[in-house]
Structures are given as C-alpha cells and as structure tokens.
Enzyme design. Structure first.
Site, PDB file in Angstrom:
ATOM      1  N   CYS A  15      37.968  -6.297  65.105  1.00 44.55           N
ATOM      2  CA  CYS A  15      37.573  -4.889  65.057  1.00 44.55           C
ATOM      3  C   CYS A  15      36.265  -4.714  65.826  1.00 44.55           C
ATOM      4  O   CYS A  15      35.373  -5.535  65.677  1.00 44.55           O
ATOM      5  CB  CYS A  15      37.372  -4.453  63.612  1.00 44.55           C
ATOM      6  SG  CYS A  15      36.543  -2.871  63.410  1.00 44.55           S
ATOM      7  N   PRO A  16      36.066  -3.688  66.612  1.00 45.96           N
ATOM      8  CA  PRO A  16      36.969  -2.551  66.846  1.00 45.96           C
ATOM      9  C   PRO A  16      37.823  -2.690  68.098  1.00 45.96           C
ATOM     10  O   PRO A  16      38.352  -1.703  68.575  1.00 45.96           O
ATOM     11  CB  PRO A  16      35.976  -1.405  67.030  1.00 45.96           C
ATOM     12  CG  PRO A  16      34.840  -2.044  67.770  1.00 45.96           C
ATOM     13  CD  PRO A  16      34.787  -3.474  67.317  1.00 45.96           C
TER      14      PRO A  16
END
Lengths: 185, 131
Positions: A15-16
C-alpha cells in the site's frame, strides 16, 4: 471469471502502490472496460472497493488464486447508475410463460462468455455487457427486445445504455437466469 | 468538484514520511486535490539528502527488516509518485529562513510559502491531517 480488457500486475507491491498503479492504468482505459488487478497486498480488497466508490468505477468483485488476489473493476461503471433510464421490467415468470408459449421474442443475454456457455435460453442473442456499447447496432432499434442476465442488474445497465442510444421498446427480465427453470442449451 | 486533502507535515522521521506520503498518494489516486505543507522537521521529508536516510524512532530500528520484506517503496520513490499525481508540496518559508536553507536544497517542483498559502488551500479542504 469476468472478461477483462486489461491486466495489471501489482503483485508484491505494498500500500498504496496497488491503488496508485490502478489509477494510472485506469486513466487510459475506455468507459465500461474491465481491469483485472493482481495483488498480494491483503489490504487491497478494501482499498480498491473504497477507491472505486470514490472515483466512480464499479468494483465487480475479487477472486483468490493461491496467494494472489484478482480484483475486477469496471471503468466509470458506477457513474452510469446516477443518470439511468430505467427500462420497464418484466417478471421472469411472465417472460418464461411467453417463451414457452412459442412467442417469437428477441432476447438479449448480456452475461459473460463463460456464463453463457454454461447454459442459455435457446436462440438468444449474446453480447456481454462490456461489449453492448459497441455492438448494440447488431440489433434493430425498433424491435421489442427482452434483456436478461443473471439477476437483472446487468440487464438493467444494458437497457439503460441502449435506451440512451434510441432503442424504443426494451424490457428487463427480473430476476434472470438465476431462477430460470425452462429449457437451456 | 474534486475533493481536497490538506496535510501538514511537521515531523522528520521515517514513520511520519510514510504516513504523509502514503495518505497523499492514495488521496491523489482517488482524484483528490492534495497539498502538503512541510514545516519545521517536516522539511526533512523533502530535503534532497535528508530524505534518503530518514531516522526510525529510537528503539524501533528492528522494523527496518519489515519494511524491506513488505516491499514498501522508498521515500524518494513515493515523492516522485506523489508529484506525478500532482500533489502540491509547499515548503514553509519561515522554517527555511530559520534553518538557513534555500529552495534548491529540496526536491524539484516545490512551492515556498507562508502559513497563509496553506490556509488558503486548507480552508475548504474535505480532509485535513497533521503529522
């Protein structure tokens, strides 16, 4: 399995990154096209759902293959819901009665290829939802057309697209093949 | 109209850097208009040299391995990505004056401004965060 127009490999990314990459790929795709995002980040399911919701795309679903998550998203899918033309519905029971009565109906099945291959009503025209936009000209705008899918949702979307392009008499069969008990091939 | 996300980065550690840039890139990827105001130690995050080796909080150095294993992108990479997604970086003029730093010590493409520059953007932001 959903028919996909593009595949994004986001495996091994944290992430992200899966979202950022999805955003980049999605930008160059056409409206209604389906993207498959392959990810190993376990948070990506919730993230992509939220992302799709906030960016106006449709989150179709996620499948798991071993450690890999396969997410399916349809570009702009959610926007179309806002300004839909709701075509009239016909109940599956009434529809089935007419089919079995031998009425010659124009039936459009908008499910994915695999679903169609599994079982469909004999003699239907098959155009998966993702191709309806480009292929609806294979049908006659002035004829009565019954649109069917699995539940009645995709057929509603297809009906909306076709009504906007000038199709005059459309019916959405609700529910759909899910509860169909008649003949198939 | 696009949603707006306003972030204040006022700490200079590695953890803060991830908090700031992860949220910023995620917001930008979700079509938010994003501005980050870097002030005091937060300026380290966009300092060309300092941001290559931001410190872990004391006693948390063992997380380093976890960062590697999880394949988390390096901070300069995240910065590039954020700028690619049109995240606006505002360096705090006052802090730069105090620390004797010039604009060219920082990554390219930053704006330099005072508190009002940020407030002007933040006053109608949908999301406001401080790290």
């Amino acid at each position: 399995m959903v028919q996909t127009d593009k595949v994004l490999d986001a495996k091994g990314l944290a992430c992200p990154m899966p979202i950022v990459k999805t955003k980049k790929v999605m930008k160059d795709m056409g409206s209604g096209e389906v993207l498959e995002v392959q990810a190993t980040d376990k948070g990506s399911t919730a993230d992509l759902q939220a992302w799709a919701k906030s960016s106006g795309h449709e989150y179709i679903g996620t499948e798991t293959e071993g450690d890999v998550l396969l997410h399916y998203l349809r570009k702009d899918g959610a926007n179309e819901v806002e300004e839909t033309i709701e075509i009239p519905e016909v109940s599956l029971a009434d529809f089935q009665a007419r089919v079995e009565n031998g009425d010659s109906l124009n039936i459009l099945d908008v499910r994915e290829q695999e679903e169609y291959d599994e079982a469909h009503i004999p003699g239907v025209k098959h155009i998966p939802l993702g191709e309806v936009e480009n292929r609806m000209n294979e049908l006659d705008q002035n004829q009565e057309i019954y649109i069917i899918c699995y539940s009645g949702r995709r057929s509603g979307v297809a009906g909306d697209m076709m009504a906007k392009k000038g199709f005059k008499t459309l019916y959405n069969v609700v529910p759909g093949m899910r509860d169909w008990t008649g003949k198939t091939e | 109209m696009a949603k707006k996300t306003a972030i204040i980065a006022s700490n200079g550690g590695l953890f803060e850097a991830y908090k700031v840039f992860n949220i910023a890139t995620a917001a930008a990827a979700s079509d938010h208009e994003v501005s980050i105001f870097f002030t005091f130690e937060g300026l380290n995050l966009i300092h060309k040299e300092a941001n290559q080796q931001l410190p872990m909080p004391e006693g948390k150095e063992h997380f380093e391995e976890g960062f590697k294993k999880s394949n988390v992108p390096a901070i300069p990479e995240l910065i590039e990505m954020a700028q690619d997604l049109d995240v606006k970086f505002i360096g705090c003029q006052m802090t730069m004056d105090v620390m004797g730093l010039e604009k060219d010590a920082f990554v390219d493409g930053i704006e330099v401004g005072g508190a009002v520059t940020f407030l002007d953007f933040a006053q109608d932001a949908d999301v406001t965060l401080t790290f």
